[in-house]
Motif scaffolding. Structure first.
Motif, PDB file in Angstrom:
ATOM      1  N   TRP A   1       0.891  -1.260  -0.054  1.00 17.60           N
ATOM      2  CA  TRP A   1       0.165   0.045   0.101  1.00 17.60           C
ATOM      3  C   TRP A   1       0.854   1.227  -0.037  1.00 17.60           C
ATOM      4  O   TRP A   1       1.946   1.108   0.599  1.00 17.60           O
ATOM      5  CB  TRP A   1      -0.894   0.042   1.339  1.00 17.60           C
ATOM      6  N   ARG A   2       0.344   2.574  -0.409  1.00 21.08           N
ATOM      7  CA  ARG A   2       1.044   3.593  -0.484  1.00 21.08           C
ATOM      8  C   ARG A   2       0.110   4.553   0.461  1.00 21.08           C
ATOM      9  O   ARG A   2      -1.012   4.748   0.145  1.00 21.08           O
ATOM     10  CB  ARG A   2       1.776   4.100  -1.586  1.00 21.08           C
ATOM     11  N   PHE A   3       0.843   5.455   1.242  1.00 24.53           N
ATOM     12  CA  PHE A   3       0.162   6.656   1.773  1.00 24.53           C
ATOM     13  C   PHE A   3       1.021   7.951   1.538  1.00 24.53           C
ATOM     14  O   PHE A   3       2.252   7.872   1.200  1.00 24.53           O
ATOM     15  CB  PHE A   3       0.406   6.530   3.297  1.00 24.53           C
ATOM     16  N   PRO A   4       0.374   8.940   0.776  1.00 27.77           N
ATOM     17  CA  PRO A   4      -1.088   8.865   1.052  1.00 27.77           C
ATOM     18  C   PRO A   4      -1.790   8.053  -0.143  1.00 27.77           C
ATOM     19  O   PRO A   4      -1.097   7.884  -1.254  1.00 27.77           O
ATOM     20  CB  PRO A   4      -1.347  10.447   0.334  1.00 27.77           C
ATOM     21  N   ASP A   5      -2.769   7.595   0.179  1.00 26.46           N
ATOM     22  CA  ASP A   5      -3.923   6.907  -0.845  1.00 26.46           C
ATOM     23  C   ASP A   5      -4.539   7.889  -1.589  1.00 26.46           C
ATOM     24  O   ASP A   5      -5.653   8.435  -0.974  1.00 26.46           O
ATOM     25  CB  ASP A   5      -4.411   5.915   0.109  1.00 26.46           C
ATOM     26  N   ARG A   6      -4.257   8.192  -2.819  1.00 29.00           N
ATOM     27  CA  ARG A   6      -4.813   9.143  -3.520  1.00 29.00           C
ATOM     28  C   ARG A   6      -5.949   8.958  -4.232  1.00 29.00           C
ATOM     29  O   ARG A   6      -6.614   9.603  -4.714  1.00 29.00           O
ATOM     30  CB  ARG A   6      -3.606   9.649  -4.605  1.00 29.00           C
ATOM     31  N   SER A   7      -6.352   7.415  -4.019  1.00 28.06           N
ATOM     32  CA  SER A   7      -7.891   7.128  -4.698  1.00 28.06           C
ATOM     33  C   SER A   7      -9.043   7.628  -3.793  1.00 28.06           C
ATOM     34  O   SER A   7     -10.048   7.773  -4.422  1.00 28.06           O
ATOM     35  CB  SER A   7      -7.744   5.541  -4.438  1.00 28.06           C
ATOM     36  N   THR A   8      -8.989   7.886  -2.477  1.00 24.82           N
ATOM     37  CA  THR A   8     -10.059   8.334  -1.910  1.00 24.82           C
ATOM     38  C   THR A   8     -10.207   9.845  -1.878  1.00 24.82           C
ATOM     39  O   THR A   8      -9.366  10.497  -2.599  1.00 24.82           O
ATOM     40  CB  THR A   8      -9.800   8.117  -0.270  1.00 24.82           C
ATOM     41  N   SER A   9     -11.452  10.240  -1.609  1.00 27.34           N
ATOM     42  CA  SER A   9     -11.786  11.596  -1.772  1.00 27.34           C
ATOM     43  C   SER A   9     -10.617  12.665  -0.961  1.00 27.34           C
ATOM     44  O   SER A   9     -10.165  13.673  -1.536  1.00 27.34           O
ATOM     45  CB  SER A   9     -13.018  12.373  -1.505  1.00 27.34           C
TER      46      SER A   9
ATOM     47  N   ILE B   1      -5.330  15.711  -1.197  1.00 25.78           N
ATOM     48  CA  ILE B   1      -4.137  15.722  -0.668  1.00 25.78           C
ATOM     49  C   ILE B   1      -3.147  15.837  -2.138  1.00 25.78           C
ATOM     50  O   ILE B   1      -2.334  16.596  -2.117  1.00 25.78           O
ATOM     51  CB  ILE B   1      -3.453  14.456   0.029  1.00 25.78           C
ATOM     52  N   ASN B   2      -3.692  15.048  -3.157  1.00 22.83           N
ATOM     53  CA  ASN B   2      -3.049  15.156  -4.413  1.00 22.83           C
ATOM     54  C   ASN B   2      -2.817  16.540  -4.826  1.00 22.83           C
ATOM     55  O   ASN B   2      -1.828  17.008  -5.354  1.00 22.83           O
ATOM     56  CB  ASN B   2      -3.627  14.130  -5.373  1.00 22.83           C
ATOM     57  N   ALA B   3      -4.237  17.189  -4.840  1.00 21.39           N
ATOM     58  CA  ALA B   3      -4.160  18.632  -5.525  1.00 21.39           C
ATOM     59  C   ALA B   3      -3.148  19.455  -4.728  1.00 21.39           C
ATOM     60  O   ALA B   3      -2.529  20.192  -5.459  1.00 21.39           O
ATOM     61  CB  ALA B   3      -5.491  19.038  -5.416  1.00 21.39           C
ATOM     62  N   TYR B   4      -2.967  19.319  -3.448  1.00 22.82           N
ATOM     63  CA  TYR B   4      -2.211  20.152  -2.652  1.00 22.82           C
ATOM     64  C   TYR B   4      -0.736  19.890  -3.038  1.00 22.82           C
ATOM     65  O   TYR B   4      -0.122  20.597  -3.117  1.00 22.82           O
ATOM     66  CB  TYR B   4      -2.508  19.770  -1.098  1.00 22.82           C
TER      67      TYR B   4
ATOM     68  N   GLN C   1      -1.898  22.205  -6.952  1.00 25.97           N
ATOM     69  CA  GLN C   1      -3.158  22.903  -7.441  1.00 25.97           C
ATOM     70  C   GLN C   1      -3.847  23.731  -6.561  1.00 25.97           C
ATOM     71  O   GLN C   1      -5.106  24.187  -6.919  1.00 25.97           O
ATOM     72  CB  GLN C   1      -3.690  21.920  -8.019  1.00 25.97           C
ATOM     73  N   SER C   2      -3.730  23.434  -5.246  1.00 28.99           N
ATOM     74  CA  SER C   2      -4.549  23.884  -4.254  1.00 28.99           C
ATOM     75  C   SER C   2      -3.622  24.467  -2.925  1.00 28.99           C
ATOM     76  O   SER C   2      -2.479  23.964  -2.847  1.00 28.99           O
ATOM     77  CB  SER C   2      -5.643  23.142  -3.533  1.00 28.99           C
ATOM     78  N   HIS C   3      -4.367  25.252  -2.140  1.00 27.25           N
ATOM     79  CA  HIS C   3      -3.378  25.721  -1.085  1.00 27.25           C
ATOM     80  C   HIS C   3      -4.305  25.564   0.157  1.00 27.25           C
ATOM     81  O   HIS C   3      -5.576  25.391   0.348  1.00 27.25           O
ATOM     82  CB  HIS C   3      -3.062  27.269  -1.068  1.00 27.25           C
TER      83      HIS C   3
ATOM     84  N   MET D   1      -3.830  17.429   9.031  1.00 30.92           N
ATOM     85  CA  MET D   1      -4.868  16.396   9.383  1.00 30.92           C
ATOM     86  C   MET D   1      -5.518  15.531   8.368  1.00 30.92           C
ATOM     87  O   MET D   1      -5.849  14.460   8.538  1.00 30.92           O
ATOM     88  CB  MET D   1      -5.892  17.254  10.103  1.00 30.92           C
ATOM     89  N   LEU D   2      -5.264  16.149   7.111  1.00 28.88           N
ATOM     90  CA  LEU D   2      -6.085  15.231   6.005  1.00 28.88           C
ATOM     91  C   LEU D   2      -5.039  14.208   5.744  1.00 28.88           C
ATOM     92  O   LEU D   2      -5.359  12.942   5.394  1.00 28.88           O
ATOM     93  CB  LEU D   2      -6.124  16.055   4.594  1.00 28.88           C
ATOM     94  N   PHE D   3      -3.548  14.273   5.775  1.00 31.96           N
ATOM     95  CA  PHE D   3      -2.698  12.911   5.922  1.00 31.96           C
ATOM     96  C   PHE D   3      -3.052  12.140   7.076  1.00 31.96           C
ATOM     97  O   PHE D   3      -3.051  10.939   6.831  1.00 31.96           O
ATOM     98  CB  PHE D   3      -1.366  13.459   6.075  1.00 31.96           C
TER      99      PHE D   3
END
Ligand code: FDM
Length: 215
Positions: free
Chosen positions: A43-51, A56-59, A63-65, A73-75
């Protein structure tokens, strides 16, 4: 295992700076374990497949701040949303090889040097999660990481920041950590990883208890 319970799987985390070869080594050790009859998944963290993972991926892709406390806390939440499944797999005998885990969570945020996001505070948010039986820390100088392909594409891939991450990882080390020089060849590193991982998998199969972070 005279209790009649299935032997549990081991929880193994690979940690280190960006582009140090963790993903390659995780895949190789899982493949090796499976070839010897051990039930193992990566497995990998972050798991970019969830919402949460998509935020996290956008951050990470800039692409986001987000406020440093919020992204932190999202991580954490991204690990917690996988907690039940993690525990279920381990209890069922599957060995989990993680490409990053809570140790990255603490090290990357603590490296930012935000006063209210201290290492102690970051550690406290991980206590609902199981501790890894083994942390494989792959180390190389931030300069040699930067020389590798693809470096610099994501938010944290900057030499100065990676030096701080390295120092934070060093502060987290305990007797469950193995440090491996990531500048060697893929095959040499894999051989070292194999000799460290195999006894840990055997220990888990033999019933040694899963710990909690940071007991
Ligand atoms: N990262 C990863 C964190 O800052 N906190 C975390 O809890 C985790 C798991 O995200 F820069 C950082 C570390 C790295 C990025 O990159 C994820 P990879 O390439 O997917 O490992």
């Amino acid at each position: 295992n005279d209790s009649g319970r299935r032997p549990r799987g081991a929880l193994i985390a690979f940690e280190g700076g960006d582009r140090c070869g963790k993903t390659t080594q995780c895949s190789k050790i899982v493949e090796h374990l499976r070839s010897t009859g051990v039930d193992a998944v990566m497995w990998r963290f972050p798991d970019r497949s969830t919402s949460i993972g998509q935020s996290i991926n956008a951050y990470l892709a800039e692409q986001s701040h987000m406020d440093d406390a919020v992204i932190h806390m999202l991580f954490v939440a991204n690990r917690l949303e996988k907690r039940d499944e993690m525990l279920r797999l381990l209890a069922g005998g599957t060995t989990l090889v993680l490409d990053r885990y809570s140790y990255s969570g603490v090290a990357y945020t603590a490296a930012k040097g935000v006063p209210y996001l201290s290492m102690e505070y970051c550690k406290s948010l991980e206590v609902l999660l199981p501790a890894a039986d083994l942390v494989v820390h792959m180390t190389m100088t931030p300069e040699s990481m930067a020389a590798r392909g693809g470096y610099g594409e994501e938010r944290y891939e900057k030499v100065e920041f990676q030096s701080k991450v390295m120092a934070a990882f060093e502060a987290l080390r305990d007797e469950r950590w193995a440090v491996i020089d990531a500048s060697g060849t893929i095959d040499d590193i894999h051989e070292q990883v194999t000799s460290i991982v195999e006894p840990v998998v055997r220990c888990a199969h033999n019933g040694c208890a899963l710990g909690r972070l940071w007991d």
